[in-house]
Design a protein around this motif. Structure first.
Motif, PDB file in Angstrom:
ATOM      1  N   PRO A  10       0.831  -1.203   0.000  1.00 38.87           N
ATOM      2  CA  PRO A  10       0.000   0.000   0.000  1.00 38.87           C
ATOM      3  C   PRO A  10       0.863   1.249   0.000  1.00 38.87           C
ATOM      4  CG  PRO A  10       0.058  -0.989   2.184  1.00 38.87           C
ATOM      5  CD  PRO A  10       0.728  -1.957   1.259  1.00 38.87           C
ATOM      6  N   SER A  11       0.290   2.350  -0.396  1.00 32.67           N
ATOM      7  CA  SER A  11       1.035   3.605  -0.443  1.00 32.67           C
ATOM      8  C   SER A  11       1.669   3.887   0.912  1.00 32.67           C
ATOM      9  CB  SER A  11       0.093   4.758  -0.828  1.00 32.67           C
ATOM     10  OG  SER A  11       0.802   5.977  -0.863  1.00 32.67           O
ATOM     11  N   GLU A  19      11.634  -4.116   5.032  1.00 30.30           N
ATOM     12  CA  GLU A  19      12.233  -4.326   6.348  1.00 30.30           C
ATOM     13  C   GLU A  19      11.807  -5.666   6.951  1.00 30.30           C
ATOM     14  OE1 GLU A  19      12.953  -1.619  10.326  1.00 30.30           O
ATOM     15  OE2 GLU A  19      11.062  -1.435   9.241  1.00 30.30           O
ATOM     16  N   SER A  20      10.555  -6.034   6.760  1.00 35.30           N
ATOM     17  CA  SER A  20      10.056  -7.274   7.351  1.00 35.30           C
ATOM     18  C   SER A  20      10.716  -8.505   6.745  1.00 35.30           C
ATOM     19  CB  SER A  20       8.538  -7.362   7.167  1.00 35.30           C
ATOM     20  OG  SER A  20       8.192  -7.669   5.826  1.00 35.30           O
ATOM     21  N   LEU A  21      11.260  -8.367   5.537  1.00 35.45           N
ATOM     22  CA  LEU A  21      11.841  -9.503   4.828  1.00 35.45           C
ATOM     23  C   LEU A  21      13.351  -9.656   5.035  1.00 35.45           C
ATOM     24  CD1 LEU A  21       9.935  -9.143   1.450  1.00 35.45           C
ATOM     25  CD2 LEU A  21       9.692 -11.019   3.070  1.00 35.45           C
ATOM     26  N   ILE A  22      13.995  -8.669   5.624  1.00 36.03           N
ATOM     27  CA  ILE A  22      15.456  -8.692   5.734  1.00 36.03           C
ATOM     28  C   ILE A  22      15.983  -9.968   6.385  1.00 36.03           C
ATOM     29  CG2 ILE A  22      17.418  -7.587   6.901  1.00 36.03           C
ATOM     30  CD1 ILE A  22      16.192  -4.889   6.187  1.00 36.03           C
ATOM     31  N   PRO A  23      15.384 -10.445   7.500  1.00 43.76           N
ATOM     32  CA  PRO A  23      15.945 -11.667   8.116  1.00 43.76           C
ATOM     33  C   PRO A  23      15.889 -12.892   7.211  1.00 43.76           C
ATOM     34  CG  PRO A  23      14.517 -10.511   9.660  1.00 43.76           C
ATOM     35  CD  PRO A  23      14.297  -9.891   8.321  1.00 43.76           C
ATOM     36  N   SER A  24      15.018 -12.896   6.207  1.00 41.14           N
ATOM     37  CA  SER A  24      14.872 -14.072   5.354  1.00 41.14           C
ATOM     38  C   SER A  24      15.829 -14.066   4.166  1.00 41.14           C
ATOM     39  CB  SER A  24      13.429 -14.155   4.835  1.00 41.14           C
ATOM     40  OG  SER A  24      13.161 -13.123   3.899  1.00 41.14           O
ATOM     41  N   LEU A  25      16.567 -12.981   3.989  1.00 48.78           N
ATOM     42  CA  LEU A  25      17.457 -12.850   2.835  1.00 48.78           C
ATOM     43  C   LEU A  25      18.865 -13.344   3.146  1.00 48.78           C
ATOM     44  CD1 LEU A  25      16.385  -9.242   1.741  1.00 48.78           C
ATOM     45  CD2 LEU A  25      15.571 -11.415   0.794  1.00 48.78           C
ATOM     46  N   GLY A  26      19.610 -13.665   2.098  1.00 46.17           N
ATOM     47  CA  GLY A  26      21.008 -14.032   2.261  1.00 46.17           C
ATOM     48  C   GLY A  26      21.847 -12.813   2.605  1.00 46.17           C
ATOM     49  N   PRO A  27      23.100 -13.018   3.033  1.00 46.26           N
ATOM     50  CA  PRO A  27      23.952 -11.898   3.476  1.00 46.26           C
ATOM     51  C   PRO A  27      24.098 -10.782   2.448  1.00 46.26           C
ATOM     52  CG  PRO A  27      24.932 -13.990   4.091  1.00 46.26           C
ATOM     53  CD  PRO A  27      23.762 -14.322   3.215  1.00 46.26           C
ATOM     54  N   SER A  28      24.359 -11.111   1.186  1.00 48.23           N
ATOM     55  CA  SER A  28      24.512 -10.073   0.160  1.00 48.23           C
ATOM     56  C   SER A  28      23.193  -9.370  -0.108  1.00 48.23           C
ATOM     57  CB  SER A  28      25.049 -10.691  -1.132  1.00 48.23           C
ATOM     58  OG  SER A  28      26.347 -11.193  -0.947  1.00 48.23           O
ATOM     59  N   SER A 121       0.561  -2.446   7.985  1.00 49.63           N
ATOM     60  CA  SER A 121      -0.154  -3.585   7.404  1.00 49.63           C
ATOM     61  C   SER A 121       0.496  -4.105   6.128  1.00 49.63           C
ATOM     62  CB  SER A 121      -1.606  -3.185   7.087  1.00 49.63           C
ATOM     63  OG  SER A 121      -1.633  -2.206   6.048  1.00 49.63           O
ATOM     64  N   ALA A 122       1.522  -3.418   5.627  1.00 47.50           N
ATOM     65  CA  ALA A 122       2.109  -3.787   4.336  1.00 47.50           C
ATOM     66  C   ALA A 122       2.540  -5.251   4.249  1.00 47.50           C
ATOM     67  CB  ALA A 122       3.280  -2.861   4.007  1.00 47.50           C
ATOM     68  N   ASN A 252       3.814  -2.091  19.356  1.00 45.02           N
ATOM     69  CA  ASN A 252       2.591  -2.815  19.711  1.00 45.02           C
ATOM     70  C   ASN A 252       1.350  -2.267  19.030  1.00 45.02           C
ATOM     71  OD1 ASN A 252       4.067  -4.426  21.379  1.00 45.02           O
ATOM     72  ND2 ASN A 252       3.286  -3.582  23.286  1.00 45.02           N
ATOM     73  N   ILE A 253       1.395  -1.043  18.548  1.00 43.28           N
ATOM     74  CA  ILE A 253       0.208  -0.444  17.966  1.00 43.28           C
ATOM     75  C   ILE A 253      -0.330  -1.318  16.842  1.00 43.28           C
ATOM     76  CG2 ILE A 253      -0.731   1.539  16.731  1.00 43.28           C
ATOM     77  CD1 ILE A 253       1.358   3.276  18.117  1.00 43.28           C
ATOM     78  N   GLY A 254       0.536  -1.720  15.937  1.00 46.17           N
ATOM     79  CA  GLY A 254       0.110  -2.568  14.831  1.00 46.17           C
ATOM     80  C   GLY A 254      -0.413  -3.911  15.303  1.00 46.17           C
ATOM     81  N   GLN A 255       0.222  -4.478  16.342  1.00 46.03           N
ATOM     82  CA  GLN A 255      -0.227  -5.759  16.875  1.00 46.03           C
ATOM     83  C   GLN A 255      -1.637  -5.658  17.445  1.00 46.03           C
ATOM     84  OE1 GLN A 255       2.701  -6.854  19.787  1.00 46.03           O
ATOM     85  NE2 GLN A 255       4.330  -7.162  18.281  1.00 46.03           N
ATOM     86  N   PHE A 256      -1.894  -4.599  18.209  1.00 50.92           N
ATOM     87  CA  PHE A 256      -3.231  -4.399  18.773  1.00 50.92           C
ATOM     88  C   PHE A 256      -4.284  -4.354  17.666  1.00 50.92           C
ATOM     89  CE2 PHE A 256      -1.078  -2.568  22.600  1.00 50.92           C
ATOM     90  CZ  PHE A 256      -1.727  -3.327  23.570  1.00 50.92           C
ATOM     91  N   VAL A 257      -3.991  -3.604  16.629  1.00 50.64           N
ATOM     92  CA  VAL A 257      -4.964  -3.444  15.543  1.00 50.64           C
ATOM     93  C   VAL A 257      -5.170  -4.751  14.790  1.00 50.64           C
ATOM     94  CG1 VAL A 257      -5.458  -2.231  13.388  1.00 50.64           C
ATOM     95  CG2 VAL A 257      -4.491  -0.981  15.320  1.00 50.64           C
ATOM     96  N   LEU A 258      -4.077  -5.482  14.528  1.00 49.07           N
ATOM     97  CA  LEU A 258      -4.206  -6.744  13.799  1.00 49.07           C
ATOM     98  C   LEU A 258      -5.015  -7.759  14.600  1.00 49.07           C
ATOM     99  CD1 LEU A 258      -3.540  -8.367  11.294  1.00 49.07           C
ATOM    100  CD2 LEU A 258      -1.373  -9.046  12.364  1.00 49.07           C
ATOM    101  N   VAL A 259      -4.773  -7.832  15.902  1.00 46.62           N
ATOM    102  CA  VAL A 259      -5.556  -8.740  16.747  1.00 46.62           C
ATOM    103  C   VAL A 259      -7.021  -8.344  16.741  1.00 46.62           C
ATOM    104  CG1 VAL A 259      -5.973  -9.487  19.117  1.00 46.62           C
ATOM    105  CG2 VAL A 259      -3.647  -9.432  18.235  1.00 46.62           C
TER     106      VAL A 259
END
Length: 296
Positions: A10-11, A19-28, A121-122, A252-259
């Motif tokens: 979303p915009s 940012e949410s995907l960084i841990p799943s990527l390889g070092p490079s 929510s992205a 936590n703000i996003g967590q509260f809303v998602l729950v």
């Protein structure tokens, strides 16, 4: 890493998605993604070769990183970055929190929180969201587990579920969480909440629940965190700690809303909205009785 399903953040949500995907990527690939997050304005003006030079990688790595994150390539990522930058408020226009006259900076704090929340929510996977709603509706037992900064979210969720007619278990003590998880069986649901996805106490509860045969539903801030990998149904809600000095609370703000969204959708699907209305009316009556007693 294989390319992910195509994404359409979303915009304003492109950086949260990356940012949410960084841990799943390889070092490079992580080097490329971090450069995107840390310098989006500059990256939006670069070519793949120029970004590769800045990150000491290769143009092929830059393109592969973009595809690993669900974009067609670097060009599409640049278009999303430019779209978000056009709509963004310049950083210098936001007063520093806590400094000077609160009449100036306090309204800006709330405005900033709203923008962060809109972007959080992205990373949410909508197919997993639907699976989570189905799991909530069909669960025989529901265990809520969270520790540290995410613990208040679980306790808030407890109140919401009770109001909707569920009978969840939400022990505060981590050892009791794990003991309760061990008593779960197939057909039960364990909802684990951890912004980092790495809280060892919450991870242990998730592992125990999974070993017991229960379905593990998680809410984390990062894709492919350890909790994400353990979970049958992982949900990622963008972490919002970057620009907040009180990071844990802000995250936590996003967590509260998602729950709350999960609860609302599950209640609607299960036909429990009437239960919420009845419980709310009962609480109002009890409060009214207390007020009457105080006036006597």
């Amino acid at each position: 890493m294989a390319a992910r399903a195509r994404v359409d953040p979303p915009s304003g949500g492109t950086l949260k998605h990356v940012e949410s995907l960084i841990p799943s990527l390889g070092p490079s690939e992580q080097k490329v993604a971090r450069e995107v997050v840390e310098n989006p304005r500059e990256v939006s003006t670069l070519s793949a070769a120029e970004l590769a030079e800045r990150t000491a990688t290769s143009a092929a790595t830059v393109i592969r990183t973009c595809q690993s994150m669900g974009f067609k390539g670097f060009h599409q990522l640049r278009l999303y970055l430019m779209r978000d930058l056009v709509a963004a408020t310049p950083p210098e226009a936001v007063p520093r929190m806590g400094v000077g006259d609160p009449r100036v900076w306090l309204p800006a704090v709330f405005e900033s929180a709203g923008k962060e929340l809109a972007h959080a929510s992205a990373p949410v996977d909508y197919e997993n969201f639907d699976l989570a709603v189905d799991a909530l509706v069909g669960a025989r037992r529901l265990l809520l587990a969270a520790n540290g900064g995410s613990a208040p979210v679980a306790q808030s969720a407890l109140i919401g579920f009770l109001a909707l007619g569920w009978h969840p278990e939400a022990p505060v003590d981590a050892a009791v969480q794990q003991l309760t998880a061990a008593s779960l069986t197939p057909g039960d649901l364990c909802l684990c909440i951890s912004s980092s996805g790495a809280n060892i106490l919450t991870l242990h509860t998730a592992e125990v629940a999974a070993k017991a045969g229960a379905t593990v539903l998680s809410i984390t801030g990062f894709t492919h965190s350890k909790l994400h990998r353990i979970s049958d149904i992982p949900l990622v809600c963008g972490d919002v700690t970057q620009t907040w000095p009180t990071g844990t609370v802000a995250a936590n703000i996003g967590q509260f809303v998602l729950v709350a969204a999960l609860q609302s959708a599950a209640a609607h699907r299960a036909g429990r909205l009437e239960a919420e209305s009845a419980v709310t009316s009962e609480v109002i009556d009890l409060l009214a009785d207390d007020d009457a007693g105080e006036s006597d």
